[in-house]
Design a protein around this motif. Structure first.
Motif, PDB file in Angstrom:
ATOM      1  N   CYS A 152       0.843  -1.184   0.000  1.00  0.00           N
ATOM      2  CA  CYS A 152       0.000   0.000   0.000  1.00  0.00           C
ATOM      3  C   CYS A 152       0.890   1.250   0.000  1.00  0.00           C
ATOM      4  O   CYS A 152       1.833   1.350   0.781  1.00  0.00           O
ATOM      5  CB  CYS A 152      -0.885  -0.007   1.237  1.00  0.00           C
ATOM      6  SG  CYS A 152      -1.825   1.514   1.439  1.00  0.00           S
ATOM      7  N   ARG A 164       0.119   4.072   0.954  1.00  0.00           N
ATOM      8  CA  ARG A 164      -0.164   4.935   2.109  1.00  0.00           C
ATOM      9  C   ARG A 164       0.395   4.359   3.417  1.00  0.00           C
ATOM     10  O   ARG A 164       1.097   5.046   4.139  1.00  0.00           O
ATOM     11  CB  ARG A 164      -1.686   5.124   2.228  1.00  0.00           C
ATOM     12  CG  ARG A 164      -2.050   6.285   3.122  1.00  0.00           C
ATOM     13  CD  ARG A 164      -3.546   6.411   3.298  1.00  0.00           C
ATOM     14  NE  ARG A 164      -4.223   6.805   2.059  1.00  0.00           N
ATOM     15  CZ  ARG A 164      -5.552   6.875   1.936  1.00  0.00           C
ATOM     16  NH1 ARG A 164      -6.331   6.569   2.945  1.00  0.00           N
ATOM     17  NH2 ARG A 164      -6.089   7.247   0.808  1.00  0.00           N
ATOM     18  N   CYS A 165       0.120   3.063   3.701  1.00  0.00           N
ATOM     19  CA  CYS A 165       0.538   2.526   4.996  1.00  0.00           C
ATOM     20  C   CYS A 165       1.572   1.408   4.898  1.00  0.00           C
ATOM     21  O   CYS A 165       2.112   0.973   5.908  1.00  0.00           O
ATOM     22  CB  CYS A 165      -0.686   2.034   5.781  1.00  0.00           C
ATOM     23  SG  CYS A 165      -1.429   0.561   5.055  1.00  0.00           S
ATOM     24  N   CYS A 180      -5.869  -2.455  -0.102  1.00  0.00           N
ATOM     25  CA  CYS A 180      -5.153  -2.493   1.162  1.00  0.00           C
ATOM     26  C   CYS A 180      -6.084  -2.991   2.260  1.00  0.00           C
ATOM     27  O   CYS A 180      -7.187  -2.470   2.408  1.00  0.00           O
ATOM     28  CB  CYS A 180      -4.632  -1.095   1.498  1.00  0.00           C
ATOM     29  SG  CYS A 180      -3.865  -1.046   3.124  1.00  0.00           S
ATOM     30  N   GLN A 201      -5.755  -2.592   5.338  1.00  0.00           N
ATOM     31  CA  GLN A 201      -5.825  -1.612   6.427  1.00  0.00           C
ATOM     32  C   GLN A 201      -6.675  -0.383   6.061  1.00  0.00           C
ATOM     33  O   GLN A 201      -7.615  -0.054   6.754  1.00  0.00           O
ATOM     34  CB  GLN A 201      -4.412  -1.148   6.800  1.00  0.00           C
ATOM     35  CG  GLN A 201      -4.386  -0.159   7.944  1.00  0.00           C
ATOM     36  CD  GLN A 201      -3.379  -0.573   8.990  1.00  0.00           C
ATOM     37  OE1 GLN A 201      -3.345  -1.721   9.416  1.00  0.00           O
ATOM     38  NE2 GLN A 201      -2.530   0.347   9.390  1.00  0.00           N
ATOM     39  N   CYS A 202      -6.310   0.273   4.940  1.00  0.00           N
ATOM     40  CA  CYS A 202      -7.072   1.486   4.609  1.00  0.00           C
ATOM     41  C   CYS A 202      -8.108   1.290   3.516  1.00  0.00           C
ATOM     42  O   CYS A 202      -8.853   2.217   3.220  1.00  0.00           O
ATOM     43  CB  CYS A 202      -6.158   2.674   4.317  1.00  0.00           C
ATOM     44  SG  CYS A 202      -4.568   2.312   3.606  1.00  0.00           S
TER      45      CYS A 202
HETATM   46 ZN   LIG Z   1      -2.961   1.010   3.360  1.00  0.00          ZN
END
Ligand SMILES: [Zn+2]
Length: 126
Positions: A81, A83-84, A115, A117-118
């Protein structure tokens, strides 16, 4: 000297490819059917064929680099990802169409990921 030699080798190769393509693309036949074709008409006919060939070539080369389906890879080797940094989950393949300079459409099939997570969806850069 080396660069010059390479140029000459490539040009011989191009001549061979051109001779082959003339028949494969039906241009030899086209020329027989259009004995009075103008320079511009010949150029347009070649452009049309070459643009199709060009699009196919680009499509083949892009897909060649994306041949592996990363959904089969172990987690640590999967795309992450942006972002994370979590490894993405594969969400199957999606097809996109891109336009070439020659006006032909190129079909690209890539594995799409999200992702865990997000929840953001990605086409990982290939
Ligand atoms: Zn993410």
């Amino acid at each position: 000297m080396k660069a010059k030699k390479n140029t000459r080798q490539r040009s011989e190769q191009i001549q061979q490819v051109s001779a082959g393509l003339r028949d494969v693309l039906g241009m030899t036949q086209w020329r027989k059917e259009h004995p009075k074709a103008t320079w511009a008409e010949i150029e347009a006919a070649v452009d049309e064929q070459i643009n199709q060939l060009r699009a196919q070539l680009i499509q083949d080369l892009v897909q060649l680099g994306e041949g592996e389906n990363w959904s089969e890879l172990p987690q640590e080797e999967r795309p992450r990802c942006a972002r994370c940094g979590k490894p993405l989950w594969a969400r199957g393949e999606q097809t996109r169409y891109l336009q070439t300079n020659g006006g032909e459409a190129i079909k690209l099939t890539r594995t799409y990921g999200t992702c865990p997570q997000c929840g953001v969806g990605f086409f990982p850069p290939g």
